[in-house]
Scaffold this motif. Sequence first.
Motif, PDB file in Angstrom:
ATOM      1  N   ARG A  82     -17.596 -21.235  15.588  1.00 29.38           N
ATOM      2  CA  ARG A  82     -18.971 -21.692  15.801  1.00 29.38           C
ATOM      3  C   ARG A  82     -19.038 -23.031  16.518  1.00 29.38           C
ATOM      4  NH1 ARG A  82     -20.551 -21.333  10.883  1.00 29.38           N
ATOM      5  NH2 ARG A  82     -20.878 -23.505  10.351  1.00 29.38           N
ATOM      6  N   VAL A  83     -18.127 -23.951  16.213  1.00 26.88           N
ATOM      7  CA  VAL A  83     -18.195 -25.286  16.820  1.00 26.88           C
ATOM      8  C   VAL A  83     -17.158 -25.497  17.917  1.00 26.88           C
ATOM      9  CG1 VAL A  83     -19.174 -26.305  14.735  1.00 26.88           C
ATOM     10  CG2 VAL A  83     -16.702 -26.446  15.131  1.00 26.88           C
ATOM     11  N   ASN A  84     -16.370 -24.448  18.200  1.00 26.06           N
ATOM     12  CA  ASN A  84     -15.342 -24.510  19.242  1.00 26.06           C
ATOM     13  C   ASN A  84     -14.306 -25.607  18.977  1.00 26.06           C
ATOM     14  OD1 ASN A  84     -14.080 -23.544  21.530  1.00 26.06           O
ATOM     15  ND2 ASN A  84     -15.178 -24.960  22.872  1.00 26.06           N
ATOM     16  N   ALA A  85     -13.876 -25.714  17.731  1.00 23.53           N
ATOM     17  CA  ALA A  85     -12.803 -26.653  17.376  1.00 23.53           C
ATOM     18  C   ALA A  85     -11.469 -25.976  17.688  1.00 23.53           C
ATOM     19  CB  ALA A  85     -12.873 -27.022  15.902  1.00 23.53           C
ATOM     20  N   ARG A  86     -10.430 -26.769  17.811  1.00 19.96           N
ATOM     21  CA  ARG A  86      -9.093 -26.217  18.065  1.00 19.96           C
ATOM     22  C   ARG A  86      -8.535 -25.562  16.804  1.00 19.96           C
ATOM     23  NH1 ARG A  86      -3.564 -29.317  18.720  1.00 19.96           N
ATOM     24  NH2 ARG A  86      -4.530 -30.306  16.955  1.00 19.96           N
ATOM     25  N   SER A  87      -8.663 -26.264  15.666  1.00 17.75           N
ATOM     26  CA  SER A  87      -8.115 -25.721  14.430  1.00 17.75           C
ATOM     27  C   SER A  87      -8.646 -26.487  13.228  1.00 17.75           C
ATOM     28  CB  SER A  87      -6.583 -25.800  14.446  1.00 17.75           C
ATOM     29  OG  SER A  87      -6.164 -27.149  14.456  1.00 17.75           O
ATOM     30  N   VAL A  88      -8.360 -25.946  12.065  1.00 19.98           N
ATOM     31  CA  VAL A  88      -8.598 -26.607  10.786  1.00 19.98           C
ATOM     32  C   VAL A  88      -7.277 -26.544  10.039  1.00 19.98           C
ATOM     33  CG1 VAL A  88      -9.783 -26.429   8.557  1.00 19.98           C
ATOM     34  CG2 VAL A  88     -11.066 -26.077  10.665  1.00 19.98           C
TER      35      VAL A  88
END
Length: 142
Positions: free
Chosen positions: A84-90
Amino acid sequence: MSEVAVAIEPHTPIAAERLDALAHGLAEDLRTVRGLRVEPARSTAVGSGKSPQVWELGMLVVSGVFSAATIGALAQVAVAYIGRVNARSVRLRSGEIEIEITGSTRLDDPAVAALLEQILRAGAGAGAGAGAAPRAVEGDGR
């Protein structure tokens, strides 16, 4: 009560305010998982100041009684949030065990399930290998 640290990794460097907003959004999503308590991560302040603790930007502490279903739900929320937020990873970390979840992580993959089980055991205090390197888990997001 067990704890898992959750950190957001953006694709590119972003402003501290944006990273804080992303962490707040992920915290809200994680609070929908029954039985979890989510708070910003804190560390001991360096130098003089009014408070002995400071917030760790982009990092959350998730606590609760973890079961296989709970840790699976936490991972599902992370995968959905990344997309949803286009982050690389968590990253999920408990003790010395750290797993990097990407937006393409297949949560039904047996290898991923085994890594999540390690986080569950580490979060419950069952121990983990010292110095374990982060494990990236990838796939097609299912």
